[in-house]
Design a protein around this motif. Structure first.
Motif, PDB file in Angstrom:
ATOM      1  N   LYS A 249      81.308  95.360  99.588  1.00 55.03           N
ATOM      2  CA  LYS A 249      80.657  96.567  99.070  1.00 55.03           C
ATOM      3  C   LYS A 249      79.830  96.148  97.866  1.00 55.03           C
ATOM      4  O   LYS A 249      80.203  95.212  97.153  1.00 55.03           O
ATOM      5  CB  LYS A 249      81.705  97.607  98.668  1.00 55.03           C
TER       6      LYS A 249
ATOM      7  N   ASN B 199      63.713  99.390  95.235  1.00 56.36           N
ATOM      8  CA  ASN B 199      63.519 100.075  96.513  1.00 56.36           C
ATOM      9  C   ASN B 199      63.659  99.123  97.692  1.00 56.36           C
ATOM     10  O   ASN B 199      64.177  99.491  98.751  1.00 56.36           O
ATOM     11  CB  ASN B 199      62.151 100.758  96.552  1.00 56.36           C
TER      12      ASN B 199
ATOM     13  N   THR C  36      70.393  99.249 103.368  1.00 58.00           N
ATOM     14  CA  THR C  36      70.574 100.361 104.302  1.00 58.00           C
ATOM     15  C   THR C  36      70.381  99.872 105.739  1.00 58.00           C
ATOM     16  O   THR C  36      71.192 100.179 106.624  1.00 58.00           O
ATOM     17  CB  THR C  36      69.590 101.494 103.957  1.00 58.00           C
TER      18      THR C  36
ATOM     19  N   ASP D  58      77.614  99.071 102.604  1.00 59.11           N
ATOM     20  CA  ASP D  58      78.098 100.094 101.663  1.00 59.11           C
ATOM     21  C   ASP D  58      77.573  99.721 100.282  1.00 59.11           C
ATOM     22  O   ASP D  58      78.089  98.803  99.639  1.00 59.11           O
ATOM     23  CB  ASP D  58      79.631 100.110 101.673  1.00 59.11           C
ATOM     24  N   TRP D  59      76.528 100.414  99.849  1.00 62.11           N
ATOM     25  CA  TRP D  59      75.922 100.044  98.559  1.00 62.11           C
ATOM     26  C   TRP D  59      75.712 101.264  97.666  1.00 62.11           C
ATOM     27  O   TRP D  59      75.595 102.384  98.135  1.00 62.11           O
ATOM     28  CB  TRP D  59      74.579  99.324  98.772  1.00 62.11           C
ATOM     29  N   GLN D  60      75.686 101.007  96.376  1.00 59.79           N
ATOM     30  CA  GLN D  60      75.317 102.030  95.392  1.00 59.79           C
ATOM     31  C   GLN D  60      74.611 101.334  94.241  1.00 59.79           C
ATOM     32  O   GLN D  60      74.846 100.158  93.966  1.00 59.79           O
ATOM     33  CB  GLN D  60      76.538 102.812  94.900  1.00 59.79           C
ATOM     34  N   LEU D  61      73.731 102.073  93.628  1.00 59.38           N
ATOM     35  CA  LEU D  61      72.918 101.509  92.554  1.00 59.38           C
ATOM     36  C   LEU D  61      72.850 102.484  91.388  1.00 59.38           C
ATOM     37  O   LEU D  61      72.578 103.662  91.584  1.00 59.38           O
ATOM     38  CB  LEU D  61      71.513 101.207  93.086  1.00 59.38           C
ATOM     39  N   ILE D  62      73.128 101.974  90.193  1.00 52.85           N
ATOM     40  CA  ILE D  62      73.025 102.803  88.994  1.00 52.85           C
ATOM     41  C   ILE D  62      71.841 102.320  88.167  1.00 52.85           C
ATOM     42  O   ILE D  62      71.742 101.132  87.840  1.00 52.85           O
ATOM     43  CB  ILE D  62      74.295 102.738  88.130  1.00 52.85           C
ATOM     44  N   SER D  63      70.954 103.258  87.874  1.00 50.81           N
ATOM     45  CA  SER D  63      69.802 102.962  87.036  1.00 50.81           C
ATOM     46  C   SER D  63      70.028 103.607  85.668  1.00 50.81           C
ATOM     47  O   SER D  63      70.298 104.805  85.585  1.00 50.81           O
ATOM     48  CB  SER D  63      68.556 103.529  87.705  1.00 50.81           C
ATOM     49  N   TYR D  64      69.926 102.797  84.609  1.00 57.12           N
ATOM     50  CA  TYR D  64      70.144 103.282  83.249  1.00 57.12           C
ATOM     51  C   TYR D  64      68.797 103.489  82.561  1.00 57.12           C
ATOM     52  O   TYR D  64      68.020 102.534  82.413  1.00 57.12           O
ATOM     53  CB  TYR D  64      71.007 102.291  82.458  1.00 57.12           C
ATOM     54  N   GLY D  65      68.542 104.725  82.136  1.00 60.82           N
ATOM     55  CA  GLY D  65      67.286 105.020  81.445  1.00 60.82           C
ATOM     56  C   GLY D  65      67.194 104.316  80.100  1.00 60.82           C
ATOM     57  O   GLY D  65      68.211 104.030  79.465  1.00 60.82           O
TER      58      GLY D  65
ATOM     59  N   SER E  16      75.283 101.319  75.106  1.00 63.85           N
ATOM     60  CA  SER E  16      75.674 102.401  75.999  1.00 63.85           C
ATOM     61  C   SER E  16      75.648 101.946  77.464  1.00 63.85           C
ATOM     62  O   SER E  16      76.616 102.150  78.215  1.00 63.85           O
ATOM     63  CB  SER E  16      74.735 103.589  75.766  1.00 63.85           C
TER      64      SER E  16
ATOM     65  N   ARG F 263      78.867 101.673  79.863  1.00 65.08           N
ATOM     66  CA  ARG F 263      78.887 102.485  81.091  1.00 65.08           C
ATOM     67  C   ARG F 263      78.990 101.615  82.342  1.00 65.08           C
ATOM     68  O   ARG F 263      79.708 101.944  83.285  1.00 65.08           O
ATOM     69  CB  ARG F 263      77.616 103.334  81.167  1.00 65.08           C
TER      70      ARG F 263
ATOM     71  N   PHE G  20      84.923 100.761  90.392  1.00 61.53           N
ATOM     72  CA  PHE G  20      84.618 100.092  91.669  1.00 61.53           C
ATOM     73  C   PHE G  20      85.774  99.152  92.058  1.00 61.53           C
ATOM     74  O   PHE G  20      86.218  99.145  93.207  1.00 61.53           O
ATOM     75  CB  PHE G  20      83.300  99.328  91.488  1.00 61.53           C
TER      76      PHE G  20
ATOM     77  N   GLU H  41      88.690 100.932  93.365  1.00 56.12           N
ATOM     78  CA  GLU H  41      88.492 101.351  94.758  1.00 56.12           C
ATOM     79  C   GLU H  41      88.647 100.181  95.739  1.00 56.12           C
ATOM     80  O   GLU H  41      89.374 100.292  96.724  1.00 56.12           O
ATOM     81  CB  GLU H  41      87.081 101.955  94.894  1.00 56.12           C
TER      82      GLU H  41
ATOM     83  N   TRP I 230      69.470 109.166  79.987  1.00 56.46           N
ATOM     84  CA  TRP I 230      69.680 109.508  81.401  1.00 56.46           C
ATOM     85  C   TRP I 230      70.182 108.312  82.199  1.00 56.46           C
ATOM     86  O   TRP I 230      69.949 107.156  81.856  1.00 56.46           O
ATOM     87  CB  TRP I 230      68.391 110.056  82.029  1.00 56.46           C
ATOM     88  N   GLN I 231      70.891 108.619  83.257  1.00 60.01           N
ATOM     89  CA  GLN I 231      71.309 107.603  84.225  1.00 60.01           C
ATOM     90  C   GLN I 231      71.320 108.242  85.606  1.00 60.01           C
ATOM     91  O   GLN I 231      71.534 109.453  85.738  1.00 60.01           O
ATOM     92  CB  GLN I 231      72.664 106.997  83.880  1.00 60.01           C
ATOM     93  N   LEU I 232      71.065 107.426  86.588  1.00 56.92           N
ATOM     94  CA  LEU I 232      70.972 107.926  87.961  1.00 56.92           C
ATOM     95  C   LEU I 232      71.723 107.000  88.904  1.00 56.92           C
ATOM     96  O   LEU I 232      71.537 105.787  88.851  1.00 56.92           O
ATOM     97  CB  LEU I 232      69.502 108.017  88.369  1.00 56.92           C
ATOM     98  N   ILE I 233      72.583 107.589  89.726  1.00 54.00           N
ATOM     99  CA  ILE I 233      73.305 106.801  90.723  1.00 54.00           C
ATOM    100  C   ILE I 233      72.788 107.169  92.102  1.00 54.00           C
ATOM    101  O   ILE I 233      72.751 108.342  92.478  1.00 54.00           O
ATOM    102  CB  ILE I 233      74.824 107.050  90.682  1.00 54.00           C
ATOM    103  N   SER I 234      72.374 106.128  92.833  1.00 54.48           N
ATOM    104  CA  SER I 234      71.895 106.310  94.192  1.00 54.48           C
ATOM    105  C   SER I 234      72.957 105.763  95.148  1.00 54.48           C
ATOM    106  O   SER I 234      73.385 104.614  95.008  1.00 54.48           O
ATOM    107  CB  SER I 234      70.574 105.557  94.361  1.00 54.48           C
TER     108      SER I 234
ATOM    109  N   GLY J  51      73.970 104.621  98.836  1.00 49.12           N
ATOM    110  CA  GLY J  51      73.409 104.180 100.107  1.00 49.12           C
ATOM    111  C   GLY J  51      74.035 104.919 101.281  1.00 49.12           C
ATOM    112  O   GLY J  51      75.189 105.357 101.212  1.00 49.12           O
TER     113      GLY J  51
END
Lengths: 238, 238
Positions: free
Chosen positions: A159, A177, A184, A189-196, A220, A224, A232, A235, B190-194, B196
């Motif tokens: 994962k 992207n 995909t 099984d993937w997830q991505l967190i983008s920190y502003g 921060s 985070r 993760f 899990e 802000w933070q965003l989790i995508s 998959g």
């Protein structure tokens, strides 16, 4: 806690890693491979390995270059990264030998392994996943996401959690992207967190020393992303 | 735990929300506004409010349409969403009155408020943040990210967490990138989790009833995003 230097081989090259674990614990525990930034195995990755050990994991901070060499100059580091990444098979092999060493340790449960990495170390972790290594999961922190060998459908066992700075000049949106599309399509099984408001090397308190815009510590995002990794791990090792 | 129907006004419109809290607890606690999906205030948002109450929060699930009306048909719901969102000031007002009601409750600490929302409810939460509401944070789950009134620099008090499905046909990559740009320009935390392999309405176990591709429950993304929200609350209410 016990920490020690640990040697392993990649063909003729002797790697010098850093092992950390709780020697008061008995029984086999999950093993975490920690791959460092492009500068080589230094304080940052070792400190993370120690933290993981204090949480009950066996952590091996891997040596990307051999003899535990560190480069202080960014341009010199980039040159060596280029040489290492030229041949994707050799790059993966350099990660594999570290993972194999970790898996072989008597205190490690070889069925419960993860790899994490920072900057180039994140790329190591991702390339191990793409290569189909027996990992429960990988975490990339401000890691390069591009590859010469995209993941093939059904081949990735790990994962994947990617933690990236939204303003990281080395990891632009197009790269993010492309990874999303790749993973995909491969059914990962993937997830991505983008920190502003976050740039490259955001987990490294010493990042400012490089003296380059686009490379900076972000407390921060560091905290985070570490917590996201811990959730993760809860899990994948449940 | 105590749950009750609670009425509040938006001008001439009577809204019928759902309040949940632990009546064994004393003292003022953080208040969480929970705004529902486009179908109106139903089981899903109420169940989330109950969960939050069991964790010690005072949770108010807000009524977007008035009289607690629910629409079962997606096309009908979309028509009403359109009417509600036509005037951005009125849309924000509809969220504001719910937040004000929550803040006015004797068991709520008005200095420790958050708003979360699902689908259109996520948009409500984001619009409250853009409007400068006194919120510690907001969380959007598969919420629409577009706005007619982008956040102005320095106006947003809330920290923002966006949880979105990478394959959500209603929240394409361009919308995600536009939000990132908007929030970065406005200097927002802000933070965003995508996630998959995840489409719209991923937190709603009943999502499949809509019978539309692109709308489906995803247990893993539901559980991960809930945990991400809890970690976020730990941070903003620390």
């Amino acid at each position: 806690m016990k920490t020690e230097s640990i040697e392993y081989q990649d063909g003729a090259v002797t790697l010098r890693g850093f092992l950390a674990y709780d020697d008061k614990k008995t029984g086999k525990r999950p093993g975490i491979l920690v791959m460092p930034e492009a500068f080589g195995l230094g304080t940052h990755a070792k400190e993370r390995a120690e933290r993981l050990a204090s949480l009950g994991y066996v952590a091996l901070a891997g040596d990307p270059y051999g003899n535990g060499v560190e480069y202080n100059d960014l341009q010199e580091a980039i040159k060596h990264v280029g040489a290492l990444r030229e041949d994707p098979a050799k790059f993966r092999q350099r990660g594999r030998v570290a993972l194999d060493k970790l898996a072989s340790l008597p205190q490690v449960d070889p069925n419960r392994l993860a790899a994490i990495g920072y900057c180039m170390g994140g790329t190591f972790a991702l390339e191990l996943a793409r290569d189909g290594a027996s990992l429960k999961g990988i975490v990339s922190f401000h890691g390069g996401l591009e590859t010469q060998r995209p993941a093939a459908s059904g081949q990735v066992k790990a994962k994947i959690l990617v933690c990236t700075g939204a303003d990281d000049p080395f990891i632009p949106v197009a790269q993010v992207n492309a990874l999303a599309d790749e993973m995909t399509k491969a059914g990962v099984d993937w997830q991505l967190i983008s920190y502003g408001g976050t740039v490259h090397s955001f987990t490294n308190p010493e990042a400012g020393k490089v003296g380059m815009p686009g490379i900076a510590y972000n407390k921060s995002a560091d905290e985070r992303s570490w917590k996201a990794m811990m959730a993760f791990f809860d899990e994948i090792f449940a």
